[in-house]
Design an enzyme around this catalytic site. Structure first.
Site, PDB file in Angstrom:
ATOM      1  N   CYS A 191       0.845  -1.194   0.000  1.00  0.00           N
ATOM      2  CA  CYS A 191       0.000   0.000   0.000  1.00  0.00           C
ATOM      3  C   CYS A 191       0.880   1.244   0.000  1.00  0.00           C
ATOM      4  O   CYS A 191       1.877   1.324   0.724  1.00  0.00           O
ATOM      5  CB  CYS A 191      -0.918  -0.008   1.221  1.00  0.00           C
ATOM      6  SG  CYS A 191      -1.870   1.521   1.420  1.00  0.00           S
ATOM      7  N   ASP A 198      -0.100  -6.113  -0.526  1.00  0.00           N
ATOM      8  CA  ASP A 198      -1.235  -6.387  -1.407  1.00  0.00           C
ATOM      9  C   ASP A 198      -0.859  -7.579  -2.280  1.00  0.00           C
ATOM     10  O   ASP A 198       0.129  -7.524  -3.018  1.00  0.00           O
ATOM     11  CB  ASP A 198      -1.549  -5.173  -2.293  1.00  0.00           C
ATOM     12  CG  ASP A 198      -2.014  -3.969  -1.492  1.00  0.00           C
ATOM     13  OD1 ASP A 198      -2.739  -4.162  -0.503  1.00  0.00           O
ATOM     14  OD2 ASP A 198      -1.654  -2.831  -1.857  1.00  0.00           O
TER      15      ASP A 198
END
Length: 285
Positions: A191, A198
């Site tokens: 992120c 992620d």
């Protein structure tokens, strides 16, 4: 990232609730939604924000949707949210989670009112039309869970990797003309604001000079310590392949694992692409 972009995203970190301890609303509050402009990151990768030479959409699946009916009885549901990639903004994911949480103790007479409310609020937030479908559990259509994307899996290649920051120089082509469908489950980035990982799968469909598979896999793996939002990573992959490999046509489709009940699934293409039939569900979702 240049200093101007750093300043923009530092302001996002300061003004949004990413990375901060959040208070949860007891009742409906559309003010929790926070938009993030697409343009700055597109300028960084030389993708014209006003260009009509690429198409696509962002699709979100939300598995933790609930509200109260007119008798105060909880309803639980799933939601599918989609909007065009040319919307001025994206929705900051934590703000969307907090917005949906604000519905939990709010009363709505029926599903249609819930759909209209969410669509109106999200459309206002990003400055573009947002399509919303809400399915109470009893109404959810049967859905196949796929083990993987269609295509040739790049992950079986026995390669050495040591670069974990984006390196488009890994991309190269031969003179052979092909049409290929490739995919990898090794996409991982962080992120932009919180550094949380992620995890995703990415499918690449193209026509043109054959892309070196080993180099493509090394390129995708080089995102491992890169900090960007999901949508920005997929656009960067799309822009880099277009620049370094110059295919006649290209589609890049990312499907990410969920966080806070939400998964994000961007697709970018040189060809117009309809949302219908694209929202498949992979095994990690």
């Amino acid at each position: 990232m240049n200093k101007e972009l750093e300043s923009i995203y530092q302001n996002i970190a300061n003004q949004s609730e990413l990375g901060q301890t959040a208070n949860y609303d007891s009742y409906y509050n559309p003010k929790r939604l926070y938009p993030i402009p697409r343009a700055p990151k597109r300028q960084e990768i030389n993708l014209d924000p006003n260009s009509t030479t690429f198409y696509g959409f962002d699709c979100w699946n939300h598995y933790e949707v609930s509200w109260l009916n007119s008798k105060g009885k909880p309803v639980v549901a799933m939601a599918v949210i989609s909007y065009d990639c040319h919307s001025p903004c994206i929705i900051e994911s934590k703000s969307l989670k907090l917005y949906f949480n604000s519905l939990n103790n709010s009363t709505f007479p029926d599903v249609e009112t819930v759909v209209q409310t969410i669509s109106k609020d999200l459309s206002y937030c990003i400055g573009s039309e947002v399509a919303v479908n809400v399915y109470p559990l009893s109404d959810i259509p049967n859905q196949t869970i796929y083990a993987a994307f269609d295509g040739v899996c790049l992950d079986k290649l026995d390669i050495e990797c040591s670069v974990y920051h984006v390196m488009p120089d890994f991309l190269s082509t031969s003179s052979e003309l092909v049409e290929e469908v490739l995919y990898s489950d090794l996409l991982k980035s962080n992120c932009l604001v919180t550094n949380q990982p992620d995890w995703g799968s990415v499918q690449i469909i193209y026509k043109g000079k054959k892309i070196n598979h080993e180099g493509l896999l090394k390129y995708l793996i080089s995102f491992r310590n890169h900090n960007e939002f999901h949508e920005q990573c997929i656009e960067r992959i799309f822009a880099d392949i277009m620049r370094f490999c110059q295919p006649e046509s290209l589609t890049v489709y990312g499907r990410y694992t969920r966080r806070g009940g939400l998964d994000i699934n961007p697709i970018r293409s040189t060809e117009p692409c309809a949302f219908d039939g694209q929202n498949i569900r992979l095994i990690r979702q």
